[in-house]
Design a protein around this motif. Structure first.
Motif, PDB file in Angstrom:
ATOM      1  N   LEU A  90      61.798  77.138  65.445  1.00  0.00           N
ATOM      2  CA  LEU A  90      63.029  77.811  64.753  1.00  0.00           C
ATOM      3  C   LEU A  90      64.498  77.455  65.089  1.00  0.00           C
ATOM      4  N   ALA A  91      64.453  77.339  66.429  1.00  0.00           N
ATOM      5  CA  ALA A  91      65.780  76.776  66.743  1.00  0.00           C
ATOM      6  C   ALA A  91      66.132  75.326  66.658  1.00  0.00           C
TER       7      ALA A  91
ATOM      8  N   THR B 214      56.544  80.881  63.855  1.00  0.00           N
ATOM      9  CA  THR B 214      57.445  81.892  64.572  1.00  0.00           C
ATOM     10  C   THR B 214      57.785  81.174  66.302  1.00  0.00           C
ATOM     11  N   ASN B 215      57.549  80.124  66.500  1.00  0.00           N
ATOM     12  CA  ASN B 215      57.716  79.519  67.764  1.00  0.00           C
ATOM     13  C   ASN B 215      59.217  79.691  67.914  1.00  0.00           C
ATOM     14  N   LYS B 216      60.036  80.207  68.948  1.00  0.00           N
ATOM     15  CA  LYS B 216      61.453  80.045  68.759  1.00  0.00           C
ATOM     16  C   LYS B 216      61.990  78.595  69.082  1.00  0.00           C
ATOM     17  N   TYR B 217      61.251  78.050  69.912  1.00  0.00           N
ATOM     18  CA  TYR B 217      61.840  76.622  70.069  1.00  0.00           C
ATOM     19  C   TYR B 217      61.763  75.779  68.825  1.00  0.00           C
TER      20      TYR B 217
ATOM     21  N   SER C 187      51.698  81.439  64.668  1.00  0.00           N
ATOM     22  CA  SER C 187      52.331  81.337  65.867  1.00  0.00           C
ATOM     23  C   SER C 187      53.226  79.957  65.998  1.00  0.00           C
TER      24      SER C 187
END
Length: 101
Positions: free
Chosen positions: A14-15, A9-12, A6
Motif C-alpha cells: 500500500l505504501a 492489504t500489505n502495508k508495504y 492479505s
C-alpha cells in the motif's frame, strides 16, 4: 481468497502504491511535467545547435571577406547594392499581394 486480501492489504505494498501514485500525479516534479521539460530541452538543444552552426558559418564568411578581395566585392554588391563606376543595377523584388478575406 484470503491470500489475495492479505497481499492487497500489505502495508508495504500500500505504501509503495501510494508513493508511485503520488510521484506520477501529485508531486511538484510529476511524470507529465518531466516529459514536457524533456521535450522543451530537446527543442532548445536543437536551437543551440542551429545557432552554433550559424555562428561558425558567419565566422568563416568573415574570414573569407577579410582575406579575399573578390569575396569582399561580392559581399558588398549583394548586401549593400554597391556598384562600379558606370554600372547599372536592376533590383527585382518578388512581392506577393496578401489575400484579403
Amino acid at each position: 481468497m484470503k491470500k489475495i486480501t492479505s497481499i492487497i492489504t500489505n502495508k508495504y505494498l500500500l505504501a509503495g502504491g501510494f508513493f508511485v501514485v503520488w510521484m506520477l500525479f501529485f508531486d511538484q516534479r510529476d511524470f507529465f511535467q518531466q516529459r514536457e521539460r524533456n521535450a522543451e530541452l530537446k527543442k532548445l538543444e536543437a536551437k543551440k545547435k542551429y545557432y552554433l552552426d550559424e555562428i561558425e558559418k558567419t565566422k568563416q564568411e568573415l574570414q573569407d571577406i577579410q582575406s579575399n578581395p573578390a569575396a569582399l566585392e561580392k559581399f558588398a554588391r549583394e548586401r549593400y547594392l554597391m556598384k562600379k563606376e558606370g554600372e547599372d543595377i536592376f533590383i527585382i523584388e518578388d512581392s506577393v499581394a496578401p489575400k484579403n478575406q
